[in-house]
Design an enzyme around this catalytic site. Structure first.
Site, PDB file in Angstrom:
ATOM      1  N   HIS A 193       0.852  -1.180   0.000  1.00  0.00           N
ATOM      2  CA  HIS A 193       0.000   0.000   0.000  1.00  0.00           C
ATOM      3  C   HIS A 193       0.893   1.237   0.000  1.00  0.00           C
ATOM      4  CE1 HIS A 193      -3.399   2.581   0.710  1.00  0.00           C
ATOM      5  NE2 HIS A 193      -2.914   3.011   1.858  1.00  0.00           N
TER       6      HIS A 193
ATOM      7  N   LYS B 172      -1.069  10.670   1.305  1.00  0.00           N
ATOM      8  CA  LYS B 172      -0.139  10.197   0.274  1.00  0.00           C
ATOM      9  C   LYS B 172      -0.576  10.635  -1.121  1.00  0.00           C
ATOM     10  CE  LYS B 172      -0.676   5.891   1.377  1.00  0.00           C
ATOM     11  NZ  LYS B 172      -1.627   6.085   2.492  1.00  0.00           N
TER      12      LYS B 172
ATOM     13  N   ASP C 151      -2.039   4.029  -4.517  1.00  0.00           N
ATOM     14  CA  ASP C 151      -2.748   3.076  -3.656  1.00  0.00           C
ATOM     15  C   ASP C 151      -2.046   1.723  -3.575  1.00  0.00           C
ATOM     16  OD1 ASP C 151      -4.903   2.508  -1.864  1.00  0.00           O
ATOM     17  OD2 ASP C 151      -5.751   1.212  -3.406  1.00  0.00           O
TER      18      ASP C 151
ATOM     19  N   ARG D 298      17.108  15.086  13.132  1.00  0.00           N
ATOM     20  CA  ARG D 298      17.175  16.459  12.637  1.00  0.00           C
ATOM     21  C   ARG D 298      18.447  16.727  11.834  1.00  0.00           C
ATOM     22  NH1 ARG D 298      15.554  20.569  17.373  1.00  0.00           N
ATOM     23  NH2 ARG D 298      15.631  21.954  15.551  1.00  0.00           N
TER      24      ARG D 298
END
Length: 325
Positions: free
Chosen positions: A157, A178, A196, A262
């Site tokens: 997916h 998405k 998808d 980060r």
């Protein structure tokens, strides 16, 4: 799922591995082969091995470790050897090869086929084909094509987009954004591969390629709007049928209790079919421009491939600055 069927399914952990086959008729069409034995029925013959075999040792009588599942290719060397050897012995060796029920025999360079071989072909149901290509070029071409067709594969997916030539696989929970991120990337000039469901094939230990299922190719689902046809709305330049998977972006809900990377000094990876792919986890908050983040991730990944690592450069500058004091 495979278009030409599968032989067996083996569960390894949480991934389902499958061994696939390709119809021989599809090989004939792709490789433009001339059928020299049309009386042999090829409808039920399938190819299950991407490797091929040049039966030089078998023609000499050595059949240990002979893999009968491979396409057998006869080139100039094998043909000349058969011409020089005793005719009855050559026919006997070819009969042993055909008795093993090999998928087919391909004669390269348009080499002649003796009537005895045609008779054996009819008797054992093993078709013989011709090609004008040289042996080496034909072998390279058919192996490359079969490796893709028979590659291990899974369906996941996600959304796959070509961003600046890098295959960007966007993953995350359903409804996290998405498809919306992919749509914005398309509007910015990038190309959709699949929405998808992404079918991933392992074509080598280094390369994964992704495609869309035929039924959903070029479509995107947007909640509240429905299904849109990207190719129709944005043009043929906005879609792509196949793309290598170079980078994974995992979208997840922002969690203030969680520590996020980060600097990016150490690469994080995810694994598909045993291949590792660089992976970034992106926390989602209102106001974040996912398309720009995805573009930046793709460009940064390309920079690293070219030898420049911004995080490492900053680390070196800070280290050098500290050492000067």
């Amino acid at each position: 799922m495979a278009k030409d069927g599968f032989i067996e399914c083996i569960k390894k952990g949480r991934i389902l591995y499958m061994s696939y086959t390709v119809d021989l008729s599809k090989v004939i069409e792709k490789m433009n082969l001339e059928n020299c034995t049309p009386e042999v029925d090829i409808d039920e013959i399938k190819v299950s091995q991407s490797d091929v075999n040049r039966p030089a040792l078998q023609l000499a009588g050595f059949f240990d470790y002979f893999d009968a599942n491979r396409i057998q290719i006869i080139g100039q060397v094998e043909y000349t050897y058969m011409q020089k050897m005793d005719k009855d012995h050559g026919v006997a060796m070819m009969e042993r090869i055909m008795q093993a029920k090999v998928p087919c025999i391909v004669m390269c360079r348009n080499l002649d086929i003796s009537p005895e071989f045609v008779e054996l072909s009819t008797r054992y149901g093993v078709p013989i084909f011709k090609t004008s290509k040289t042996t080496s070029s034909f072998m390279a071409e058919v192996i490359r094509w079969l490796k893709v067709e028979l590659a291990p594969r899974i369906s996941i997916h996600g959304v796959l987009v070509d961003v600046y030539g890098e295959g960007l696989l966007i993953m995350g929970e359903s409804g996290i954004g998405k498809s919306e991120a992919a749509l914005e990337l398309i509007k910015r000039g990038h190309r959709l591969v699949s929405d998808d469901v992404v079918e991933i094939k392992k074509v080598s230990d280094e390369t994964l390629i992704g495609t869309a299922p035929d039924i959903t190719r070029h479509f995107i689902e947007l909640r509240g709007i429905g299904i849109i046809d990207v190719k129709t709305l944005f043009g043929v330049e906005s879609v792509k049928n196949i793309q290598s998977i170079d980078l994974v972006i995992k979208l997840e809900e922002w969690n203030k209790e969680q520590e996020y990377d980060r600097l990016g000094l150490e690469e994080q990876y995810t694994e598909f079919l045993g291949n590792k792919v660089v992976c970034h986890s992106i926390p989602i908050r209102p106001g974040r421009n996912l398309a720009v983040i995805c573009e930046s991730a793709a460009v940064n990944y390309r920079q690293k491939k070219m030898g420049y690592n911004a995080a490492r450069e900053l680390y070196n500058r800070v280290t050098n600055n500290i050492m000067k004091k």
